[in-house]
Design a protein around this motif. Structure first.
Motif, PDB file in Angstrom:
ATOM      1  N   GLU A   9     -27.129  53.929 -32.965  1.00 24.05           N
ATOM      2  CA  GLU A   9     -26.302  55.108 -32.872  1.00 24.05           C
ATOM      3  C   GLU A   9     -26.669  56.088 -33.983  1.00 24.05           C
ATOM      4  O   GLU A   9     -27.127  55.701 -35.041  1.00 24.05           O
ATOM      5  CB  GLU A   9     -24.815  54.745 -32.941  1.00 24.05           C
ATOM      6  CG  GLU A   9     -24.440  53.850 -34.077  1.00 24.05           C
ATOM      7  CD  GLU A   9     -24.557  52.389 -33.685  1.00 24.05           C
ATOM      8  OE1 GLU A   9     -24.206  51.551 -34.515  1.00 24.05           O
ATOM      9  OE2 GLU A   9     -25.029  52.096 -32.570  1.00 24.05           O
ATOM     10  N   ARG A 136     -24.232  52.681 -28.861  1.00 28.00           N
ATOM     11  CA  ARG A 136     -25.113  52.069 -27.857  1.00 28.00           C
ATOM     12  C   ARG A 136     -25.637  50.739 -28.390  1.00 28.00           C
ATOM     13  O   ARG A 136     -25.262  49.678 -27.919  1.00 28.00           O
ATOM     14  CB  ARG A 136     -26.279  53.007 -27.519  1.00 28.00           C
ATOM     15  CG  ARG A 136     -25.864  54.217 -26.731  1.00 28.00           C
ATOM     16  CD  ARG A 136     -25.287  53.850 -25.378  1.00 28.00           C
ATOM     17  NE  ARG A 136     -26.328  53.472 -24.440  1.00 28.00           N
ATOM     18  CZ  ARG A 136     -26.067  53.045 -23.206  1.00 28.00           C
ATOM     19  NH1 ARG A 136     -24.833  52.923 -22.798  1.00 28.00           N
ATOM     20  NH2 ARG A 136     -27.040  52.711 -22.393  1.00 28.00           N
ATOM     21  N   TYR A 195     -23.578  59.824 -26.015  1.00 29.92           N
ATOM     22  CA  TYR A 195     -24.256  58.926 -25.077  1.00 29.92           C
ATOM     23  C   TYR A 195     -23.695  58.993 -23.660  1.00 29.92           C
ATOM     24  O   TYR A 195     -24.110  58.227 -22.802  1.00 29.92           O
ATOM     25  CB  TYR A 195     -24.170  57.481 -25.568  1.00 29.92           C
ATOM     26  CG  TYR A 195     -25.034  57.225 -26.774  1.00 29.92           C
ATOM     27  CD1 TYR A 195     -26.418  57.371 -26.702  1.00 29.92           C
ATOM     28  CD2 TYR A 195     -24.465  56.861 -27.985  1.00 29.92           C
ATOM     29  CE1 TYR A 195     -27.207  57.147 -27.803  1.00 29.92           C
ATOM     30  CE2 TYR A 195     -25.251  56.638 -29.095  1.00 29.92           C
ATOM     31  CZ  TYR A 195     -26.629  56.780 -29.000  1.00 29.92           C
ATOM     32  OH  TYR A 195     -27.401  56.560 -30.105  1.00 29.92           O
ATOM     33  N   ARG A 335     -25.325  56.561 -16.074  1.00 30.71           N
ATOM     34  CA  ARG A 335     -24.821  57.274 -17.247  1.00 30.71           C
ATOM     35  C   ARG A 335     -23.673  58.216 -16.899  1.00 30.71           C
ATOM     36  O   ARG A 335     -22.702  58.334 -17.659  1.00 30.71           O
ATOM     37  CB  ARG A 335     -25.971  58.058 -17.887  1.00 30.71           C
ATOM     38  CG  ARG A 335     -25.614  58.706 -19.216  1.00 30.71           C
ATOM     39  CD  ARG A 335     -26.878  59.119 -19.955  1.00 30.71           C
ATOM     40  NE  ARG A 335     -26.550  59.767 -21.223  1.00 30.71           N
ATOM     41  CZ  ARG A 335     -26.648  61.075 -21.422  1.00 30.71           C
ATOM     42  NH1 ARG A 335     -27.051  61.852 -20.437  1.00 30.71           N
ATOM     43  NH2 ARG A 335     -26.347  61.595 -22.595  1.00 30.71           N
TER      44      ARG A 335
END
Length: 398
Positions: A9, A136, A195, A335
């Motif tokens: 991250e 992430r 993200y 996503r």
């Protein structure tokens, strides 16, 4: 690169983000079991004898319905997730407080408890989406602390029972509703992370399309196996202990310890996931809890000095895999559909809990007490088989 094989991250992640999400989730979900803590008062005031299970089931069914609606409408992907969390927490708080205002009937109580569960669908999975937007490579660790805190909140009702606390029932409801408002305000200030992408209108087939991704499908099926075991174990371990001969007060205290131990599994599993990957940690804990299911008839007859450590190990692992499965679900979902995919997975997962709860309730008097928890082994076996590709720590193709 770490085992989960995702970019770390960004350094700019504010340090307050994760504590805010964790504390906000704990506060907002305090309304989930608030009515359970005042069931005796409701029974005495309104004659709700025999309604304990129905009050709990109403919240679960409301949550299932809410997660399904939120997923199909794409609420968490089309709108700012922090605002969705805040609005849902405020409505859930009002519905929780309404238990003190509705007419004295079981049906009215069930209706407002259903509404509470419905809007908790905008709290629990949306909080995970917010965390997924900021983390992430460290998502498994972040969700480990997040779910661990929620497990402690779940266990607190049993601690209250064990200590014999006698609170005014209106104070319990009012305090939990105020906590939910504060939690909503706290998480509502968390911005969207880098993200996640904002999605457009979501079609039913679009959300289901996530299940065509092999690793997302494996993670979700592993999660379903975990859910088959989790809530039924939490609900029926007191019944199992009472049948074993433990006094009521000791049963409440031990049940608190067993459920609260899951927080260690969540936090410890998050730390291990940084080295091993979320897949091995999730499946490893699922395997241990499955072995505990299979060994439960033998443990029932074991001396207390062996039985208590056995149950604590079971408590650690039965909940410890949950954040890692959630991290895997978030990581492998499309996503732009992470929020809706997670919400739909939660909806199906909680429907699975209703089925396992109903099964144990049906066989409670048909099976010898020692074998009551044995049917729960079907969940871990299912999850281990369909999630077996997740043993590889590296992510591989989605």
């Amino acid at each position: 690169m770490q085992a989960d094989d995702h970019p770390a991250e960004p350094e700019a992640v504010p340090r307050w983000i994760l504590p805010a999400i964790v504390l906000g989730q704990v506060l907002a979900t305090s309304v989930w079991f608030a009515a359970n803590a005042v069931i005796p008062e409701l029974q005495a005031r309104w004659g709700l004898a025999g309604g304990e299970g129905l009050v709990t089931a109403a919240v679960q069914l409301g949550f299932i319905s809410g997660t399904l609606v939120f997923a199909l409408l794409g609420v968490a992907d089309r709108l700012h997730p922090g605002r969705v969390f805040l609005g849902s927490a405020l409505i859930a708080a009002a519905a929780n407080l309404a238990v003190a205002a509705v007419p004295g009937s079981l049906e009215a109580v069930l209706a407002v408890r259903f509404l509470t569960g419905f809007f908790l669908a905008g709290v629990y999975p949306v909080g995970m989406k917010i965390a997924a937007g900021w983390y992430r490579g460290g998502l498994g660790l972040a969700l480990g602390f997040l779910v661990g805190a929620l497990v402690l909140g779940t266990a607190s009702a049993h601690l209250v029972g064990a200590l014999g606390a006698a609170w005014d029932w209106r104070l319990v409801l009012g305090t939990s509703s105020l906590a939910a408002v504060l939690g909503g305000l706290l998480v509502g200030r968390v911005p969207e992370g880098p993200y996640l992408a904002r999605g457009g209108p979501v079609r039913f087939g679009g959300v289901l399309g996530a299940f065509r991704r092999p690793r997302f499908r494996a993670a979700v099926l592993g999660y379903f196996g975990h859910m088959w075991e989790l809530y039924a174990f939490w609900a029926f371990v007191p019944v199992w202990l009472l049948a074993r001969g433990f006094p009521v007060d000791e049963t409440a205290l031990l049940t608190f310890g067993v459920i609260a131990a899951g927080a260690l599994g969540c936090a410890g599993g998050g730390l291990l996931a940084r080295r091993l990957g979320s897949g091995p940690v999730a499946l490893g804990q699922l395997a241990v809890s499955g072995l505990c299911c299979l060994a439960s008839p033998l443990a029932f007859a074991a001396p207390e000095g062996l039985l208590v450590p056995f149950l604590l190990v079971w408590g650690v692992t039965v909940a410890g895999d949950s954040p890692q499965f959630s991290a895997l679900n978030a990581r492998h979902a499309p996503r732009a559909l992470v929020g809706s995919a997670l919400t739909l997975a939660n909806s199906i997962g909680f429907a699975v809990t209703v089925a396992s709860l109903a099964l144990l309730a049906a066989v409670r008097y048909a099976l010898p007490p020692a074998y009551l928890l044995l049917p729960l082994a079907a969940g871990p076996l299912f999850g281990l088989w369909f999630g077996r590709c997740l043993w590889r720590g590296a992510e591989g193709p989605a």
